[in-house]
Design an enzyme around this catalytic site. Structure first.
Site, PDB file in Angstrom:
ATOM      1  N   GLU A  26       8.614  19.755  27.182  1.00  0.00           N
ATOM      2  CA  GLU A  26       8.731  20.472  28.685  1.00  0.00           C
ATOM      3  C   GLU A  26       8.867  21.889  28.623  1.00  0.00           C
ATOM      4  O   GLU A  26       9.030  22.592  27.673  1.00  0.00           O
ATOM      5  CB  GLU A  26      10.009  19.857  29.317  1.00  0.00           C
ATOM      6  CG  GLU A  26      10.235  18.377  29.187  1.00  0.00           C
ATOM      7  CD  GLU A  26       9.267  17.582  30.461  1.00  0.00           C
ATOM      8  OE1 GLU A  26       8.497  18.434  31.227  1.00  0.00           O
ATOM      9  OE2 GLU A  26       9.738  16.325  30.631  1.00  0.00           O
ATOM     10  N   ASP A  64       5.441  10.165  21.348  1.00  0.00           N
ATOM     11  CA  ASP A  64       6.781  10.056  21.683  1.00  0.00           C
ATOM     12  C   ASP A  64       7.211   8.758  22.244  1.00  0.00           C
ATOM     13  O   ASP A  64       6.501   7.794  21.905  1.00  0.00           O
ATOM     14  CB  ASP A  64       6.873  11.066  22.856  1.00  0.00           C
ATOM     15  CG  ASP A  64       5.519  10.650  23.972  1.00  0.00           C
ATOM     16  OD1 ASP A  64       5.183   9.527  24.132  1.00  0.00           O
ATOM     17  OD2 ASP A  64       5.186  12.037  24.572  1.00  0.00           O
ATOM     18  N   ASN A  96       3.519  19.814  34.951  1.00  0.00           N
ATOM     19  CA  ASN A  96       3.990  20.899  34.437  1.00  0.00           C
ATOM     20  C   ASN A  96       3.770  21.642  33.359  1.00  0.00           C
ATOM     21  O   ASN A  96       4.455  22.539  32.886  1.00  0.00           O
ATOM     22  CB  ASN A  96       5.749  20.605  34.679  1.00  0.00           C
ATOM     23  CG  ASN A  96       6.137  19.690  33.427  1.00  0.00           C
ATOM     24  OD1 ASN A  96       5.312  19.280  32.631  1.00  0.00           O
ATOM     25  ND2 ASN A  96       7.378  19.436  33.550  1.00  0.00           N
ATOM     26  N   HIS A 155       3.402  20.069  30.406  1.00  0.00           N
ATOM     27  CA  HIS A 155       3.867  19.346  29.299  1.00  0.00           C
ATOM     28  C   HIS A 155       2.879  18.564  28.256  1.00  0.00           C
ATOM     29  O   HIS A 155       1.796  17.891  29.094  1.00  0.00           O
ATOM     30  CB  HIS A 155       5.237  18.405  29.542  1.00  0.00           C
ATOM     31  CG  HIS A 155       5.158  17.180  29.886  1.00  0.00           C
ATOM     32  ND1 HIS A 155       5.466  16.901  31.238  1.00  0.00           N
ATOM     33  CD2 HIS A 155       4.446  16.058  29.586  1.00  0.00           C
ATOM     34  CE1 HIS A 155       5.247  15.597  31.631  1.00  0.00           C
ATOM     35  NE2 HIS A 155       4.583  15.122  30.541  1.00  0.00           N
TER      36      HIS A 155
END
Length: 241
Positions: free
Chosen positions: A143, A67, A136, A138
């Site tokens: 996400e 990313d 979380n 990810h």
């Protein structure tokens, strides 16, 4: 799924680096999927040591990063291109043209995502994909959501993700709100996945990702569907698995 629990920071880093180095030794032309963040820093340091010792070479290898932030140029100290150059690429013998990170400054971010998808398709199957794990759930910047996308795409960053990354910026206002990331589909295409996590604060999410239901609310849970995943954790992160 092969879970390796390590007992020290050194063993954690050596284990991750050893898996990558072994691949390069057996397949010098390996295609590596790489990650940023604090988790792989020690792994990259160990790989640099192995390179300097003459134990491993990156000269024929190629890399594709997960990313990049939208809006940060490659020379920005918090861009992921800068991170990779500083933490690994500038210290080994990899050819710059063989290192790939999504463009964060393309005038049309959607085009940048599509270009990266095409680049991945042309490269062929990634031999090993290195992953960290967000609090979380990810992986990359995929996400929690109602749906997950397969190919590289634009994502709006969760506020918890931005807060976690704010320590690298002067303030949270400077943290980009969007990024380009490989999708879950891109990640799952890799021949082997190496997931690494450390620290007490990752214990719950590691257990959820590896032992809980497969759900878009925890993107990392889709790793359960892959046939060749190696998980490296320290004692704190691995306490529930």
């Amino acid at each position: 799924m092969n879970i390796i629990k390590t007992t020290s920071e050194q063993q954690f880093n050596e284990t991750g680096a050893g898996i990558i180095a072994s691949l390069l030794q057996s397949n010098p032309r390996a295609i590596l999927g790489l990650a940023t963040g604090s988790t792989p820093v020690g792994v990259y340091e160990k790989l640099i040591e192995l390179y300097r010792e003459g134990s491993v070479s990156f000269k024929q290898a190629s890399t594709y990063n997960l990313d990049e932030y939208i809006g940060l140029p490659a020379n920005h100290p918090e861009s992921y291109r800068w991170f990779m150059n500083e933490k690994l690429f500038n210290h080994v013998d990899i050819l710059p043209e063989n290192t790939h990170v999504p463009s964060g400054i393309e005038a049309d971010p959607q085009k940048a995502a599509e270009d990266y998808a095409r680049l991945l398709d042309e490269a062929g199957q990634i031999d090993l994909q290195l992953l960290g794990l967000g609090h979380n759930g990810h992986v990359g910047f995929n996400e929690p959501s109602d749906v997950l996308q397969g190919p590289p795409h634009i994502v709006k960053l969760d506020e918890r993700t931005r807060e976690a990354n704010a320590r690298f910026f002067n303030s949270i206002e400077e943290v980009p709100t969007h990024a380009i990331t490989m999708g879950i589909g891109s990640i799952l295409k890799a021949k082997q996945i190496l997931l690494m996590a450390k620290g007490e604060d990752k214990a719950d999410i590691i257990a959820t990702a590896l032992k809980g239901p497969i759900t878009t609310k925890c993107p990392a849970s889709f790793l359960q569907t892959h046939s060749n995943v190696v998980v490296v954790v320290d004692q704190a992160a691995g306490r529930w698995i």
